[in-house]
Scaffold this motif. Structure first.
Motif, PDB file in Angstrom:
ATOM      1  N   GLU A 116       0.834  -1.200   0.000  1.00 59.86           N
ATOM      2  CA  GLU A 116       0.000   0.000   0.000  1.00 59.86           C
ATOM      3  C   GLU A 116       0.871   1.253   0.000  1.00 59.86           C
ATOM      4  O   GLU A 116       0.784   2.127   0.850  1.00 59.86           O
ATOM      5  N   GLN A 117       1.713   1.288  -0.997  1.00 56.18           N
ATOM      6  CA  GLN A 117       2.698   2.352  -1.158  1.00 56.18           C
ATOM      7  C   GLN A 117       2.116   3.753  -0.962  1.00 56.18           C
ATOM      8  O   GLN A 117       2.722   4.623  -0.361  1.00 56.18           O
ATOM      9  N   HIS A 118       0.895   3.957  -1.449  1.00 53.94           N
ATOM     10  CA  HIS A 118       0.358   5.316  -1.400  1.00 53.94           C
ATOM     11  C   HIS A 118       0.172   5.818   0.019  1.00 53.94           C
ATOM     12  O   HIS A 118       0.004   6.996   0.245  1.00 53.94           O
TER      13      HIS A 118
ATOM     14  N   THR B 239       0.709  -1.196  -4.808  1.00 54.54           N
ATOM     15  CA  THR B 239      -0.387  -0.257  -4.605  1.00 54.54           C
ATOM     16  C   THR B 239      -1.647  -0.701  -5.319  1.00 54.54           C
ATOM     17  O   THR B 239      -1.601  -1.320  -6.372  1.00 54.54           O
TER      18      THR B 239
END
Ligand code: ADP
Ligand code: MG
Length: 888
Positions: free
Chosen positions: A427-429, A622
């Motif tokens: 969940e890079q964001h 993501t």
């Protein structure tokens, strides 16, 4: 004198109580308040004739008060003020709740201005809790001349809350829009003192307002067009900073080294064969791209995009597997503790048939897969040993795991990985470029020198560069080192601690023999300086004619002891010495490396005098699907792989907007689903902006469901104020199908995987962005069961329902995000948590042009002066990052 740093309490009209409320919104100084931007404008620049009011739209009405009276509603236990306003031709009803004083302020016959959203009931359009102003009287005269449109009519003096463009701010209980606007109007002039760090030529080239002007106008624009120019400037700031940061990370990566991870075909195939599903083609393709990147000696920097449920975790697992098999370390970072714990469970299961050591390290807990029921996974220290000291325990688990799973706290703290070769960010964001930068520039050079089990660590600078060099090639004599360590642990286990040096030496000699290590005891080694014999060195052991081992029993091992060994070592032809100290509490290892002998792998460009940096491979995951073209604007430093298809056999999630009068029927349906073995999520929105953890709404809903609707079913609750251990217990019980209904804040939004859940209920759905609602919906439909998503809305306004309606037919997160923007329409600025990118508060994903310009500008700046010395203010702003990437 008023300055940007003036505390808000020092302003007139802000008392201690109000200051406290402002603090809840993190507003303490004048500067904070100036930079607290509105999220919406009410466009009251026109007066609407009452006859033309449309439900669902905002409007300003001017008329005479025909009637006003207070009532008590016993059923809803509140005061209601009802009024009727006429503009000659028509009249409209107005209602206020719990503000009985309004009936004292306003009298029948007063001429007033009303502004707000138009609702509708059986009798037609009406205003519910609108802003109001008496037009005859002079209201507070606000100190921003020229920022307001000309005021209306002869009598219309000083309408500021109900006419023109009126800014709306996120509030907290007890604060009003009126107050906030008033406070801002008092300090708006201070905006002139804000520094503008954007170089003038860029401002000119892209036709941007000065920062001061932009800040003034974003609060008090004359027209929507003016508001947009202000927004554009502030968004440009965010985007160019993001670009500068990613470009610096990129630059850093281009020069960095990484450990190449060989592709283990056999083991990988075996792993894939054991999965209880077949990988999709996209999963195969993306995994292949990742494994190929890993084989290079340059750090990978790749983003894996795939909508919710597309199966990114198993792709990441393939990368983790190969790293672990290569004897290196990997870290997997998740945005929440819940998700970290879930990944720990998933991976422990996926790697069940291997002896890969997996550690979970979060703020509140430390666990390993050996703690579960495994006997084959070897964490060497005994369980009791590890329990003794939880901090040491963390350190221990981190150093001894092949895969470390945790939250971003893992990279904030000073943590020494043993041999970090891959970092996966889920969940890079939720993380942002800064965290990425932290990982990229982490050199675990000095960490590798220190073996596991050290509780203290002291480096001599002399050995550091060689350690870095060593690290790039892998640990010097790694296998042999591990054998020696193994023998030492066996001895420690057999004898315990607290004996004399000689006792340990003797026992070790026996143990080395037993495991067939070649060694010399007290071998005489010539020490030479400048080719002249300077003496003789007799270390305790020389193992396999490669490693010198010194056994100590000292109360303390410090620099002096290490430098002594090092000064001997450098006069010999040996490359590595191990200093082992049997403290009374533990065994301590120190690796000491002989510089002269170290294999000379090119330390890069001596001319640049720059230490060569080691960086782990980086894989980001993501579910915010951004088209490639756009990704450059946001992730200037990443390569991109996309999973488009979702795993076979998934059914579309049936999505419905449920009217309030069908609520009972929906509950009946839920009950049937639960009787059929399924489970249910209920998501509640934040009801107060400062209640960021969403505790209130969730507690209320939980009580209601638990006591009134489903008293016979086990219901769980999840919100941000709970301790991690509690949260995890709830998640576990939900996963084990003990809890049937989970009432939660948006914490479940990301990543949670409970395949048995088949119904997602979202309360107050109109308060969420479409992309976010899509994420919630992605929590169900993760197995063969037909799944459902029910949206309850507190607003029956047609525009709001139409927006939710798009979810019924659309299943593409990016398209939904785009539509959301359209639905917001004029006057709507942004939703902080909806942009999905921590750095973007004002800019959106869809500022294509602006993004391109910001990127161009950032590249031009770096081109001119890669160290940004020419722009000291800009440099100050990203200095923390610059320091990390050693541009100083
Ligand atoms: P996300 O991409 O949202 O992170 P996950 O990796 O959590 O999705 O995967 C969602 C679910 O789908 C998991 O339960 C996983 O085991 C399952 N899954 C993954 N790949 C496949 C596949 N190829 N076929 C069937 N199920 C799969
Ligand atoms: Mg996921």
């Amino acid at each position: 004198m008023l300055t940007l740093d003036t505390k808000l309490e020092a302003l007139g009209r802000i008392g201690a109580a109000t200051a406290k409320k402002l603090k809840k919104l993190e507003l303490e100084t004048a500067r904070d308040l100036l930079l607290y931007f509105p999220f919406r404008y009410d466009d009251f620049s026109k007066v609407t004739p009452i006859a033309e009011l449309k439900p669902g739209e905002s409007a300003n009405v001017v008329g005479r008060l025909e009637l006003i009276q207070n009532k008590r509603s016993f059923r809803r236990r509140m005061h209601i003020t009802e009024a009727l306003i006429t503009d000659g031709d028509s009249s409209v009803k107005v209602i206020w709740f719990n503000q009985p004083y309004i009936a004292k302020n306003l009298k029948e016959g007063d001429r007033i201005s009303i502004a707000g959203k138009v609702d509708e009931d059986f009798s037609g359009p009406y205003f519910s809790a609108p802003s109001y102003e008496k037009l005859e009287s002079r209201v507070e005269h606000l100190d921003h001349p020229g920022l307001r449109p000309p005021l209306l009519g002869k009598e219309g003096i000083g309408a500021v809350h109900t006419q023109g463009l009126v800014p709306n701010y996120h509030l907290t209980e007890g604060l009003t829009q009126k107050q906030l606007r008033f406070f801002l109007s008092q300090i708006i002039k201070l905006a002139e003192e804000l520094t503008d760090w954007l170089p003038l030529d860029i401002r000119k080239k892209y036709k941007l307002l000065s920062y001061s002007e932009a800040v003034k106008k974003i609060h008090f624009p004359k027209t929507l067009a003016e508001a947009e120019t202000a927004r554009r400037r502030i968004a440009f700031n965010e985007l160019i900073l993001l670009q500068l940061q990613s470009q610096l990370v990129r630059k850093e990566l281009a020069e960095a080294h990484a450990v190449p991870i060989p592709f283990q075909e056999e083991a990988t195939k075996k792993f894939v064969g054991r999965l209880n599903f077949k990988l999709t083609n996209d999963q195969r393709k993306t995994a292949w791209a990742i494994l190929r990147d890993l084989e290079r000696a340059r750090p990978m920097s790749r983003l894996l995009e795939g909508d919710v449920g597309s199966g990114k975790t198993v792709v990441a697992a393939l990368a983790l597997l190969n790293v672990a098999l290569a004897g290196k370390q990997a870290v997997l970072l998740a945005p929440t503790e819940i998700l970290a714990a879930q990944h720990f469970a998933t991976l422990s299961k996926l790697f069940e048939e291997t002896n890969i050591r997996i550690g979970l390290v979060t703020r509140s807990q430390t666990r390993t897969n050996a703690d579960e029921t495994r006997t084959d996974v070897d964490f060497t220290q005994t369980k009791a040993d590890r329990k003794k000291n939880s901090e040491g325990n963390k350190d221990y688990v981190i150093k001894n795991s092949d895969i470390v799973i945790g939250t971003h706290a893992l990279i904030q703290d000073k943590i020494n990985f043993r041999d970090l070769a891959l970092a996966v960010i889920d969940e890079q964001h939720r993380f942002g470029v800064e965290q990425r930068a932290k990982l990229v520039t982490r050199t675990n050079a000095d960490d590798t020198r220190t073996e596991a089990d050290t509780t203290t660590r002291t480096n001599t600078d002399k050995t550091r560069t060689h350690a870095e060099r060593e690290n790039r090639e892998g640990l010097l004599y790694e296998d042999l080192t591990y054998k020696i360590r193994g023998a030492i642990f066996t001895v420690k286990k057999q004898l315990g601690l607290g004996h004399k040096e000689k006792v340990y030496q003797g026992a070790l000699e026996e143990e080395f023999k037993k495991i067939n290590l070649k060694f010399d005891r007290e071998k005489k080694i010539d020490i030479k300086y400048n080719d002249k014999k300077a003496g003789i060195y007799q270390p305790d052991f020389v193992i396999d004619d490669k490693i010198i081992v010194e056994i100590k029993k000292l109360p303390f091992v410090g620099k002096i002891e290490k430098e002594q060994v090092w000064s001997y070592l450098k006069g010999t032809n040996y490359e590595l010495a191990l200093l082992v100290n049997f403290f009374n509490t533990d065994v301590h290892f120190e690796r000491i490396i002989n510089s002269k002998q170290s294999r000379s792998v090119g330390v890069k460009s001596a001319s640049s005098q720059r230490k060569s940096v080691f960086s782990p491979h980086l894989l980001s995951l993501t579910a915010t699907p951004i088209p490639r073209s756009l990704a450059l604007g946001i992730y200037g430093d990443l390569d991109i792989s996309v999973i488009k298809e979702s795993p076979l056999g998934r059914k579309k999630i049936l999505t419905k907007i449920v009217a309030e009068d069908k609520r009972a029927a929906a509950y009946k349906f839920i009950r049937e689903q639960i009787m059929g073995g399924r489970q249910v999520f209920v998501i509640c929105p934040l009801i107060d902006f400062s209640d960021r953890l969403g505790v209130k709404a969730v507690k209320q809903e939980y009580e209601r469901l638990d006591k009134q609707i489903f008293p016979d079913l086990k219901i769980g609750i999840l919100h941000g104020k709970m301790k991690a251990a509690e949260k995890e217990k709830v998640m576990r019980e939900f996963l084990e199908n003990k809890i049937k209904i989970l009432v939660s804040t948006s914490v479940v939004e990301v990543g949670v995987d409970v395949p048995n859940a088949s119904v997602m209920i979202i309360e107050g759905a109109e308060r969420f962005g479409l992309a976010q609602l899509h994420q919630f919906r992605g929590r169900v439909g993760r197995s063969v069961h037909q799944s459902y998503c029910f949206l309850f809305s507190e607003s029956a306004a047609p525009a709001s329902l139409a927006r939710l309606e798009t979810l019924v037919n659309h299943f593409d997160g990016f398209e939904l995000a785009k539509m959301d923007l359209k639905f917001r329409g004029a006057g709507q600025l942004f939703g902080t948590e909806q942009s999905g990118f921590p750095e973007l508060k004002i800019a959106t994903l869809f500022d294509y042009e602006l993004m391109k310009e910001a990127r161009e500008a950032a590249l031009a700046l770096i081109d001119q002066d890669s160290e940004l010395k020419k722009w000291p203010e800009l440099k100050t702003l990203i200095r923390p990052l610059l320091e990390k990437v050693h541009l100083e």
